[in-house]
Design a protein around this motif. Structure first.
Motif, short mmCIF file in Angstrom:
data_model
loop_
_atom_site.label_atom_id
_atom_site.label_comp_id
_atom_site.label_asym_id
_atom_site.label_seq_id
_atom_site.Cartn_x
_atom_site.Cartn_y
_atom_site.Cartn_z
N VAL A 210 -13.15 -14.32 2.34
CA VAL A 210 -12.50 -14.66 1.06
C VAL A 210 -12.03 -13.38 0.37
O VAL A 210 -10.91 -13.32 -0.16
N ILE A 211 -12.88 -12.36 0.39
CA ILE A 211 -12.50 -11.08 -0.21
C ILE A 211 -11.33 -10.45 0.55
O ILE A 211 -10.42 -9.87 -0.05
N GLY A 212 -11.31 -10.60 1.87
CA GLY A 212 -10.17 -10.12 2.65
C GLY A 212 -8.88 -10.81 2.25
O GLY A 212 -7.82 -10.18 2.12
N ILE A 213 -8.95 -12.11 2.01
CA ILE A 213 -7.76 -12.86 1.57
C ILE A 213 -7.33 -12.38 0.19
O ILE A 213 -6.13 -12.26 -0.10
N LEU A 214 -8.30 -12.09 -0.68
CA LEU A 214 -7.96 -11.56 -2.01
C LEU A 214 -7.23 -10.22 -1.89
O LEU A 214 -6.30 -9.94 -2.66
N SER A 215 -7.65 -9.39 -0.94
CA SER A 215 -6.96 -8.12 -0.75
C SER A 215 -5.52 -8.36 -0.30
O SER A 215 -4.59 -7.67 -0.75
N LEU A 216 -5.32 -9.33 0.57
CA LEU A 216 -3.97 -9.68 1.00
C LEU A 216 -3.13 -10.14 -0.18
O LEU A 216 -1.97 -9.72 -0.35
N LEU A 217 -3.71 -11.01 -1.03
CA LEU A 217 -2.96 -11.56 -2.16
C LEU A 217 -2.58 -10.48 -3.17
O LEU A 217 -1.57 -10.62 -3.88
N CYS A 218 -3.36 -9.41 -3.25
CA CYS A 218 -3.05 -8.33 -4.19
C CYS A 218 -2.15 -7.26 -3.60
O CYS A 218 -1.40 -6.61 -4.33
N MET A 219 -2.22 -7.06 -2.29
CA MET A 219 -1.40 -6.03 -1.67
C MET A 219 0.04 -6.49 -1.41
O MET A 219 0.98 -5.70 -1.47
N ALA A 220 0.22 -7.78 -1.14
CA ALA A 220 1.57 -8.29 -0.87
C ALA A 220 2.53 -8.12 -2.05
O ALA A 220 3.67 -7.69 -1.86
N PRO A 221 2.12 -8.42 -3.31
CA PRO A 221 3.04 -8.19 -4.42
C PRO A 221 3.42 -6.73 -4.60
O PRO A 221 4.56 -6.42 -4.95
N GLU A 222 2.47 -5.83 -4.36
CA GLU A 222 2.79 -4.40 -4.46
C GLU A 222 3.86 -4.01 -3.45
O GLU A 222 4.79 -3.27 -3.76
N GLY A 223 3.74 -4.54 -2.22
CA GLY A 223 4.77 -4.29 -1.23
C GLY A 223 6.11 -4.91 -1.60
O GLY A 223 7.17 -4.33 -1.34
N ALA A 224 6.07 -6.08 -2.25
CA ALA A 224 7.31 -6.74 -2.67
C ALA A 224 8.04 -5.92 -3.72
O ALA A 224 9.28 -5.86 -3.73
N VAL A 225 7.29 -5.27 -4.61
CA VAL A 225 7.90 -4.43 -5.62
C VAL A 225 8.48 -3.17 -4.98
O VAL A 225 9.60 -2.74 -5.29
N LEU A 226 7.74 -2.57 -4.07
CA LEU A 226 8.19 -1.35 -3.40
C LEU A 226 9.48 -1.57 -2.63
O LEU A 226 10.45 -0.82 -2.75
N ASP A 227 9.52 -2.61 -1.83
CA ASP A 227 10.61 -2.78 -0.87
C ASP A 227 11.84 -3.50 -1.43
O ASP A 227 12.95 -3.31 -0.92
N TRP A 228 11.67 -4.33 -2.46
CA TRP A 228 12.75 -5.25 -2.81
C TRP A 228 13.28 -5.13 -4.23
O TRP A 228 14.32 -5.72 -4.54
N THR A 229 12.60 -4.41 -5.13
CA THR A 229 13.07 -4.41 -6.53
C THR A 229 14.44 -3.76 -6.68
O THR A 229 15.27 -4.23 -7.47
N ALA A 230 14.71 -2.67 -5.93
CA ALA A 230 16.01 -2.01 -6.07
C ALA A 230 17.13 -2.96 -5.66
O ALA A 230 18.18 -3.03 -6.33
N LEU A 231 16.92 -3.70 -4.58
CA LEU A 231 17.94 -4.65 -4.14
C LEU A 231 18.06 -5.82 -5.12
O LEU A 231 19.16 -6.32 -5.38
#
Length: 396
Positions: A210-231
């Motif tokens: 469950v904690i591993g899934i929580l890490s996934l849920l928190c890391m994915a938005p950070e990646g979304a901001v890094l890779d896609w906000t400029a576009l």
């Protein structure tokens, strides 16, 4: 121990964190330029970003092994120099078939440096007798802030190649000062019993997953901001390249601020309450970013999201490493493996969705994801069992 060489090494490893963040932040203005150069849609660009993630995740375990076999100082030095030339490899790629492996190498070099510099930060912590990990990640966010913010204006003025060369020059200048001042591990001779092979078992308790899934849920938005906000700002809101890069700039800036203050905030509120407050702030920021119709409104919203997201992953990893009846290394292995798999898969899925519905629904969805983390935050009480939280990038 707190001699002058060790204190110098503390700032040297901080400089390496800054450089790594600077290089990653400088990738942000290169994303729309890459799409423009080769006529890429969101789905194709998502697959290229997936290649970046594959490069990083493939090399990170190898660098962890190399650190154990040699030293973190050596691996930092080699990977940092390779990372310095990673962005020019992409910018000078004449065609897409050469750009794709260049992106993979970018992910590999930067990811390998990430593992090694975190290992070296642990060495410095032990020699100093005090924690530096949270502030080290603050320097990483500060580097991302500078790389995306200043880099957007440089890229707009000089193009992708000119921008890459400027980043190369700055990085080499910082590394020339920092790398000679890194310190090396003190290695004790292993006892005979420690050389015996140990069987690797996955924990049976579901809580760690469950904690591993929580890490996934928190890391994915950070990646979304890094890779896609400029576009997102450039294509859907008509922002200039310099303005579009400000979204990740301010996101990184607020993350840096919170990470420099993170330990005191967590010590005051406790891990669970910190995650709850952070998750609500992140959800509000991501929701506002998805609903915004003006670039500056979105930039402010992403800055708010950065305030919230900054300390969530460190606390989650701390909880993973302190689960009852689960060895710390196994708990951290589960959390990092599941978490980084989210960063690996999420970019291509986001590109696929965004090409059909735009980016706004993506960020609204991630706002709801943050609320799920808030609802499950009671699972993170184990993080309060230690005073110093481990880094989210700690190699295993």
């Amino acid at each position: 121990m707190s001699s002058d060489p060790v204190r110098a090494a503390r700032w040297a490893v901080a400089a390496c964190f800054f450089v790594n963040g600077l290089i990653v932040g400088s990738w942000v203005p290169q994303v729309p330029l890459l799409a423009q150069r080769f006529g890429l849609g969101e789905t194709a660009l998502g697959l290229i970003i997936l290649v970046l993630g594959i490069g990083a995740v493939t090399v990170m375990p190898l660098c962890g092994w190399l650190v154990g076999r040699t030293s973190s100082r050596l691996v930092v030095r080699v990977s940092a120099l390779l990372s310095a030339f990673a962005l020019p490899l992409i910018a000078f790629a004449p065609n897409l078939p050469l750009a794709v492996p260049a992106v993979a190498l970018f992910g590999a070099f930067v990811g390998g440096m990430d593992v090694a510099m975190n290992s070296n930060a642990v060495v410095v912590e032990r020699r100093l007798g005090s924690a530096i990990m949270s502030s080290s990640h603050g320097f990483w966010s500060l580097g991302g802030f500078v790389g995306a913010g200043v880099g957007g204006r440089i890229a707009e003025a000089l193009g992708s190649q000119g921008h890459a060369l400027v980043v190369l020059a700055v990085v080499l200048a910082i590394l020339a000062v920092a790398l000679p001042r890194l310190i090396e591990e003190r290695r004790a001779l292993p006892e005979a019993s420690s050389l015996a092979p140990r069987a690797v078992r996955f924990p049976r308790k579901p809580g760690i997953y469950v904690i591993g899934i929580l890490s996934l849920l928190c890391m994915a938005p950070e990646g979304a901001v890094l890779d896609w906000t400029a576009l997102y700002l450039r294509q859907e809101m008509g922002a200039s390249l310099a303005t579009a890069s400000l979204a990740f700039t301010f996101f990184s800036g607020t993350m840096a601020l919170v990470r420099f203050l993170g330990d005191s905030v967590r010590n005051h509120l406790g891990a669970v309450r910190t995650v709850r407050v952070s998750g609500i702030v992140a959800a509000v920021g991501l929701l506002a970013a998805g609903l915004s119709t003006h670039p500056m409104g979105a930039i402010i919203a992403f800055a708010l999201a950065g305030l919230g997201i900054a300390n969530m992953v460190p606390i989650i990893f701390s909880a993973a490493g302190n689960q009852p009846d689960v060895p710390a290394s196994i708990g951290m292995s589960v959390a990092t493996t599941i978490g980084y798999s989210g960063i690996l898969v999420a970019p291509s899925l986001i590109g696929f969705v965004a090409e059909r519905s735009g980016f706004a629904p993506v960020y609204i969805f991630f706002a709801l994801v943050m609320l799920v983390v808030v609802l499950l935050s009671h699972r993170l009480s184990a993080a309060d069992r230690i005073a110093v939280q481990p880094s989210p990038d700690m190699p295993l």
